[in-house]
Design a protein around this motif. Sequence first.
Motif, PDB file in Angstrom:
ATOM      1  N   TRP A 293       0.812  -1.221   0.000  1.00  0.00           N
ATOM      2  CA  TRP A 293       0.000   0.000   0.000  1.00  0.00           C
ATOM      3  C   TRP A 293       0.845   1.271   0.000  1.00  0.00           C
ATOM      4  O   TRP A 293       0.338   2.345  -0.323  1.00  0.00           O
ATOM      5  CB  TRP A 293      -0.891   0.043   1.238  1.00  0.00           C
ATOM      6  N   SER A 302      -7.165   2.566  -3.149  1.00  0.00           N
ATOM      7  CA  SER A 302      -8.399   1.835  -2.838  1.00  0.00           C
ATOM      8  C   SER A 302      -8.468   0.533  -3.618  1.00  0.00           C
ATOM      9  O   SER A 302      -8.909  -0.499  -3.087  1.00  0.00           O
ATOM     10  CB  SER A 302      -9.617   2.705  -3.152  1.00  0.00           C
ATOM     11  N   LYS A 303      -8.007   0.570  -4.863  1.00  0.00           N
ATOM     12  CA  LYS A 303      -8.021  -0.635  -5.684  1.00  0.00           C
ATOM     13  C   LYS A 303      -7.035  -1.670  -5.149  1.00  0.00           C
ATOM     14  O   LYS A 303      -7.350  -2.861  -5.058  1.00  0.00           O
ATOM     15  CB  LYS A 303      -7.679  -0.270  -7.122  1.00  0.00           C
ATOM     16  N   SER A 305      -5.792  -1.933  -2.075  1.00  0.00           N
ATOM     17  CA  SER A 305      -6.117  -2.394  -0.718  1.00  0.00           C
ATOM     18  C   SER A 305      -7.485  -3.045  -0.624  1.00  0.00           C
ATOM     19  O   SER A 305      -7.787  -3.699   0.376  1.00  0.00           O
ATOM     20  CB  SER A 305      -6.058  -1.222   0.260  1.00  0.00           C
ATOM     21  N   ASP A 306      -8.316  -2.806  -1.646  1.00  0.00           N
ATOM     22  CA  ASP A 306      -9.704  -3.276  -1.644  1.00  0.00           C
ATOM     23  C   ASP A 306     -10.496  -2.652  -0.499  1.00  0.00           C
ATOM     24  O   ASP A 306     -11.328  -3.287   0.149  1.00  0.00           O
ATOM     25  CB  ASP A 306      -9.766  -4.806  -1.550  1.00  0.00           C
ATOM     26  N   VAL A 307     -10.191  -1.357  -0.253  1.00  0.00           N
ATOM     27  CA  VAL A 307     -10.900  -0.579   0.764  1.00  0.00           C
ATOM     28  C   VAL A 307     -11.358   0.724   0.120  1.00  0.00           C
ATOM     29  O   VAL A 307     -10.536   1.471  -0.432  1.00  0.00           O
ATOM     30  CB  VAL A 307     -10.005  -0.263   1.974  1.00  0.00           C
ATOM     31  N   GLU A 308     -12.634   1.028   0.186  1.00  0.00           N
ATOM     32  CA  GLU A 308     -13.153   2.249  -0.422  1.00  0.00           C
ATOM     33  C   GLU A 308     -12.725   3.486   0.365  1.00  0.00           C
ATOM     34  O   GLU A 308     -12.558   3.427   1.587  1.00  0.00           O
ATOM     35  CB  GLU A 308     -14.675   2.199  -0.495  1.00  0.00           C
ATOM     36  N   LYS A 334      -7.737  -5.080   7.690  1.00  0.00           N
ATOM     37  CA  LYS A 334      -7.080  -5.781   6.573  1.00  0.00           C
ATOM     38  C   LYS A 334      -5.561  -5.845   6.783  1.00  0.00           C
ATOM     39  O   LYS A 334      -4.904  -6.827   6.424  1.00  0.00           O
ATOM     40  CB  LYS A 334      -7.410  -5.090   5.251  1.00  0.00           C
TER      41      LYS A 334
END
Length: 338
Positions: A293, A302-303, A305-308, A334
């Motif tokens: 990250w 965000s993409k 980490s898959d966190v918005e 996460k």
Amino acid sequence: MESPAKRVKTTPRRIGTHNGHFHADEALAVYILRLLPDYSDAELLRSRDTAALEECDIIVDVGGKYDGTKYFDHHQREFAETFSSEYKTKLSSAGLIYKHFAPKLIASRLEQPTDHPSVQLLFQKLYKNFIEALDANDNGISAYPADVKPAFNAGGISLPSLVGALNPNWNNPVDQAGEDAMFLEASKLMGETFVRKLDFYCSGWLPARDLVVEAVEKRFEHDDAGRILVFPRSVPWKEHLFNIEEELGFDEDVQKPLYVLYNEGGNKPNWRIQCVPVSSDSFESRKPLPEAWRGFRDDELSKISDVEGCVFVHASGFIGGNKTFEGALEMAKKAFAL
């Protein structure tokens, strides 16, 4: 007829110290004394005349005596006074005056008795984080071993060096009145710095402790293992956390907090996620944010980490940001698994 008691004039107390080249320690010692009601309007005598000094109510940094009442010199051969048994640094005149008079000063600021835990906490804190370095400097004690070469020279920006620069130049001598005026300027520099430190610890640092205690007590609300602390806004939490962990007996078998979440403040919705360091003055984190990250921002982060709602993660991995509390909390959870 006016009573004899009303006709008696109170003689101002007098503080004595040496004249000649002045240093940060006695400059601060004099200022601290003048913060106290008993010495707020005290006169100052700068001299090496023993008889004249003996007429003073208190004598600092000169005279070759220390008794904790009138005499506060540290230059005598047998002197070995330290702040407490926990310290090895010998006291200078600043440390001596602080040790004997600061509890009253701090108690007055906090409107508490001198034996109140908060008074004692700040008494220890201010010595460790400010006064001890002045004691060491005046006694010629280095912070590092002699064989360690510093990467750069920071001496010119230290308070003792700034005080030293306020002395008259060797080729521009002044009379005693001129020298005394320069000393008062140095005393003001040291004293105002001390007061700013004191005010911060009383009004900013100390109240933050309650918030850290509350966050530690509620740490299991956000993570079953208690690894996340949440503050409503940024507060000075690091040193408090380590002190509280020690007080509560946290050890290696107890999962200590790894991340701290707090709102950025300033009416901004964004939240920060900050890693807890291995110690209060360390740059190394207990668990840095994932390497994958680091250095990325916004949608790209965000993409990855898959966190918005991600805003950033610092290149060193010690801090990051998200647009919402929920997003920052998800980043923390996460990161545990990565």
